[in-house]
Design an enzyme around this catalytic site. Structure first.
Site, PDB file in Angstrom:
ATOM      1  N   SER A  67     -81.309  30.542  26.950  1.00 36.89           N
ATOM      2  CA  SER A  67     -79.904  30.689  27.306  1.00 36.89           C
ATOM      3  C   SER A  67     -79.543  32.166  27.220  1.00 36.89           C
ATOM      4  CB  SER A  67     -79.052  29.888  26.318  1.00 36.89           C
ATOM      5  OG  SER A  67     -77.741  30.405  26.272  1.00 36.89           O
TER       6      SER A  67
ATOM      7  N   GLU B 177     -85.109  18.524  33.483  1.00 43.16           N
ATOM      8  CA  GLU B 177     -83.707  18.425  33.921  1.00 43.16           C
ATOM      9  C   GLU B 177     -83.590  18.582  35.440  1.00 43.16           C
ATOM     10  OE1 GLU B 177     -80.610  20.316  31.082  1.00 43.16           O
ATOM     11  OE2 GLU B 177     -82.480  21.373  30.744  1.00 43.16           O
TER      12      GLU B 177
ATOM     13  N   HIS C 103     -81.743  -0.694  24.449  1.00 41.41           N
ATOM     14  CA  HIS C 103     -80.359  -0.183  24.333  1.00 41.41           C
ATOM     15  C   HIS C 103     -80.327   1.192  23.671  1.00 41.41           C
ATOM     16  CE1 HIS C 103     -79.108  -4.392  25.175  1.00 41.41           C
ATOM     17  NE2 HIS C 103     -80.129  -4.676  24.397  1.00 41.41           N
TER      18      HIS C 103
ATOM     19  N   ASN D 273     -90.264  13.086  73.897  1.00 41.91           N
ATOM     20  CA  ASN D 273     -89.898  11.942  73.063  1.00 41.91           C
ATOM     21  C   ASN D 273     -91.104  11.334  72.354  1.00 41.91           C
ATOM     22  OD1 ASN D 273     -87.429  12.503  74.125  1.00 41.91           O
ATOM     23  ND2 ASN D 273     -87.234  10.626  75.337  1.00 41.91           N
TER      24      ASN D 273
ATOM     25  N   LYS E 249     -81.596  28.849  21.888  1.00 37.14           N
ATOM     26  CA  LYS E 249     -81.864  27.773  22.834  1.00 37.14           C
ATOM     27  C   LYS E 249     -83.224  27.837  23.512  1.00 37.14           C
ATOM     28  CE  LYS E 249     -79.421  24.931  24.220  1.00 37.14           C
ATOM     29  NZ  LYS E 249     -78.192  24.879  24.995  1.00 37.14           N
TER      30      LYS E 249
END
Ligand code: ARG
Length: 483
Positions: free
Chosen positions: A301, A314, A180, A134, A307
């Site tokens: 891709s 990400e 925003h 422990n 791509k």
């Protein structure tokens, strides 16, 4: 119980690569047991598959423990030497891949102790005097985490260095600042990058603070109440580089709040990196077109030939969820545990280890990637110009020329509406066009309507002016060099 129902057949035993474990009643704690552990329960309760990564710190802790036991006269000098050289052999066996981990021996602690005893005989059985798994495991995790914290602190520093250098390089590169996610006012790219640095600076400080509470030694708490041997906890603490021994044996073996605190720090880093990632992903899109990430940080891709995907940011953004999830696991693990140690705590390791691995990976990816960010200054500038980002500057100009701020706001609002209709930025209007909205507008208005005029005017501590960005990045670099 029949052999069939206890499920321990020879395949099972060999499958675990067991050495020297024998039947379950030969477990280090087997004395009071009259039947072997159920085979499934054995697997279910074992932690060796994941806690073996504590081996180095477990051995470090054992060497210090044996040294202390010798200093207080519980072990002889000769026993200590046997134990230490035996443990070093075990370590070498583990590091060479020769060591066979056995599920029958449950965890890293009993695997190492059993192997030590195989090697040095009865003296090996004395190592556990005055100690319990422990306090041993609580010590191991703290030692392990402390070393990882030091690696992580360096990696954060490397990332911050990259950010400060990038900020310096791009101190006068103008981009639109957003609120925003709508164009608000022009800012310098360097200033934006230094905002990221501030987040990481606070994370670094949290890490250093967390380390203080990690670096306290539980060893000596034994199972829960302390031990009857005349141990010298200050000596063990000193040998292991702990700041001090813990104050209360019950608390020492039971709480994992230090790991929770670390994971909370890690979650904040990940949330910060996730925010940075979101921006990098947006900026690298054709719609923003603010930056280019070098090919080596991107992938393509399999179907769309055009791509180039910002996979690294990400993935970092995705992994923020994983780390925060582990923080939740640990908090839920702790809640409602009565004092002192409970087996629940064995569940602390996988989340903590995964947080460490994930965080280190993300920090490395970022520290490598940040210096390689290619800035598309023209495109950023064009975006700032298109979005009426100097509207506040025009309002401030009117205020300086005697108009009340609310009226100035209204005047500029009308000018913007006109610009939208005419598809013209404020700086593209003629003086006559601007004067339709206020007679207070004069030729000198163009000094404030330019993007440079706007950012240069915010020249105070914490402001976006290139001069401030240069000074701030220098302060950051100076701070990093004294760490
Ligand atoms: N493997 C255990 C853990 O990770 C070690 C401590 C076990 N102690 C006990 N008394 N069962 O927590």
């Amino acid at each position: 119980m029949s052999n069939e129902s206890n499920g321990i057949d020879s395949t099972e035993q060999n499958g675990t690569g067991a050495t020297g474990a024998g039947s379950s009643t030969e477990k280090p704690w087997g004395g009071r047991f009259t039947e072997p552990t159920d085979a499934f329960v054995e697997q279910f309760t074992a932690s060796v598959d994941f806690d073996q990564r504590l081996y180095f710190h477990d051995i470090q802790g054992s060497i210090a423990h044996a040294t202390m036991l010798t200093a207080v006269g519980v072990l002889t000098e000769d026993e200590k030497l046997q134990i230490i050289s035996g443990l070093k052999e075990v370590q070498a066996d583990i590091e060479s891949g020769e060591f066979q981990w056995s599920v029958k021996l449950e965890d890293v602690h009993m695997n190492i102790e059993a192997r030590l005893t195989d090697k040095i005989g009865i003296t090996g059985k004395k190592l556990h005097t005055g100690r319990s798994r422990n306090d041993q495991v609580a010590t191991d995790i703290r030692l392990y985490l402390r070393d990882e914290i030091d690696v992580i602190a360096e990696e954060i520093t490397r990332l911050q260095e990259g950010l400060a250098n990038l900020a310096q390089r791009e101190a006068s590169t103008i981009m639109p600042g957003f609120t925003h996610l709508q164009t608000a006012q022009p800012v310098t790219f360097g200033h934006h990058i230094l905002a990221w640095n501030e987040m990481l600076q606070r994370d670094y400080e949290r890490l250093i603070d967390c380390r203080k509470r990690v670096n306290i030694m539980p060893l000596g708490a034994a199972a829960l109440a302390g031990t009857t041997y005349p141990i010298d906890r200050a000596l063990t603490a000193e040998l292991l580089g702990f700041d001090r021994p813990s104050e209360n044996s019950l608390d020492s073996v039971s709480d994992r709040d230090f790991a929770i605190e670390f994971c909370s720090f890690a979650s904040l880093v990940m949330i910060h990196l996730s925010r940075c990632s979101e921006e990098l992903i947006l900026w690298a899109s054709a719609q923003f077109d603010f930056i280019d990430l070098p090919d080596r940080f991107c992938t393509g891709s399999s179907i769309m030939p055009q791509k180039k995907n910002p996979d690294v940011p990400e993935l970092v953004r995705g992994k923020a969820g994983r780390v925060t999830g582990h923080l939740m696991s640990l908090m839920m693990l702790m809640k409602a545990q009565p004092l002192a140690y409970n087996k629940d705590n064995q569940e602390d390791k996988e989340p903590l280890f995964d947080v460490l691995d994930t965080l280190k990976g993300c920090l490395k990816a970022y520290a490598d990637m940040v210096p390689a960010i290619e800035v598309k200054a023209e495109s950023m500038r064009e975006a700032a110009r298109r979005g009426f980002s100097t509207a506040t500057d025009l309002a401030d100009y009117l205020v300086v020329n005697g108009v009340a701020f609310r009226d100035a706001h209204e005047i500029v609002g009308k000018a913007v509406a006109y610009g939208l209709e005419q598809k013209k930025d404020l700086s593209e209007m003629t003086l006559e066009e601007l004067q339709q909205f206020s007679k207070h507008i004069q030729e000198d208005v163009f000094n404030v309507l330019t993007l440079e005029g706007s950012v240069n005017a915010r020249n105070h501590l914490g402001g976006t002016a290139p001069e401030q960005v240069m000074a701030a990045s220098k302060r950051v670099l100076a701070g990093l060099s004294t760490r």
